[in-house]
Each structure stands twice: as structure tokens, then as C-alpha cells.
Motif scaffolding. Structure first.
Motif, short mmCIF file in Angstrom:
data_model
loop_
_atom_site.label_atom_id
_atom_site.label_comp_id
_atom_site.label_asym_id
_atom_site.label_seq_id
_atom_site.Cartn_x
_atom_site.Cartn_y
_atom_site.Cartn_z
N ALA A 74 11.23 8.61 6.92
CA ALA A 74 10.64 9.65 7.77
C ALA A 74 10.45 10.94 6.98
O ALA A 74 9.41 11.62 7.09
CB ALA A 74 11.52 9.89 9.00
N ILE A 75 11.45 11.30 6.13
CA ILE A 75 11.35 12.51 5.31
C ILE A 75 10.21 12.37 4.31
O ILE A 75 9.40 13.29 4.13
CB ILE A 75 12.69 12.80 4.60
N ILE A 76 10.12 11.21 3.67
CA ILE A 76 9.04 10.97 2.69
C ILE A 76 7.68 11.05 3.40
O ILE A 76 6.73 11.65 2.88
CB ILE A 76 9.23 9.62 1.98
N ALA A 77 7.59 10.47 4.57
CA ALA A 77 6.33 10.52 5.32
C ALA A 77 5.97 11.96 5.67
O ALA A 77 4.81 12.38 5.56
CB ALA A 77 6.44 9.66 6.58
N GLU A 78 6.99 12.73 6.07
CA GLU A 78 6.75 14.15 6.42
C GLU A 78 6.33 14.93 5.19
O GLU A 78 5.38 15.74 5.25
CB GLU A 78 8.02 14.75 7.03
N VAL A 79 7.00 14.71 4.05
CA VAL A 79 6.64 15.40 2.80
C VAL A 79 5.22 15.02 2.40
O VAL A 79 4.41 15.87 2.01
CB VAL A 79 7.67 15.09 1.68
#
Length: 116
Positions: free
Chosen positions: A99-104
């Protein structure tokens, strides 16, 4: 006559001695058999004693092994549950990281699109 009397007395003594010897000879096999029976009984008792001791030691070892097996099973179950909990935690961290990678990635795309 005195000589005959002496010889007769000697014959009687020898006959008594022969009778005693015959009695001993007749009795000796029976005594030997009784002695052998006693020795066999003692050996049987010794063997039985050894079997009881071996059986007792074997039973103790068996109980110890069963106890060790039960402890190992319990430990394996506890370790399995701990591993399953760690796996769930890793999966949760993986989802959070994704989720963090997708947000970044989304933010970089938005910044890249807005900065051009």
C-alpha cells in the motif's frame, strides 16, 4: 576259636562298613538330584530376577520416551502456532508495504504529471 571270633568280628565290621558304603552310594544320586534341583531353582530365580529388572528398566525407558515425545509434540505445536502468527504478521507488513509503495508510486506519478 579266639581267632575265629576275631575274624567274625572283623567280618561283621566290614559288612557294616559295606552296608554304610552301599547306603551312601544309593543315597548320593538322590542327594545329587536334590542339589541339582536346588541349583536349577536358584538359577531360575536369578533369571527371573534379571527379567524383572530388565522389564522394569525397559518400562521406565518407555515411559520416559513417551513423556519426551509428548513434550516434543507440545513444543512443536507451540512453535507451529508462533510461526503461523509470524506468517500472518509478515503478510500484514507485506500488504502495508504494498500500500505504501502504491501510494508513493501514485504520488510520484501525480508530481510527475503536475510538474511537467
Amino acid at each position: 576259636e579266639a581267632e575265629n571270633l576275631g575274624l567274625r568280628e572283623r567280618v561283621r565290621a566290614l559288612e557294616r562298613r559295606v552296608a554304610e558304603q552301599e547306603e551312601l552310594l544309593a543315597r548320593t544320586p538322590a542327594q545329587a538330584v536334590r542339589r541339582l534341583h536346588g541349583e536349577v531353582a536358584a538359577l531360575e530365580a536369578k533369571v527371573l530376577e534379571g527379567q524383572v529388572a530388565a522389564s522394569t528398566a525397559s518400562r521406565k525407558a518407555e515411559l520416559t520416551l513417551w513423556s519426551d515425545l509428548e513434550v516434543s509434540r507440545h513444543e512443536a505445536g507451540a512453535l507451529r502456532r508462533t510461526l503461523e502468527a509470524k506468517d500472518r504478521e509478515v503478510q500484514r507488513y507485506k500488504r502495508e508495504l504494498e500500500a505504501i509503495i502504491a501510494e508513493v508510486t501514485r504520488l510520484q506519478s501525480a508530481r510527475g504529471a503536475g510538474g511537467r
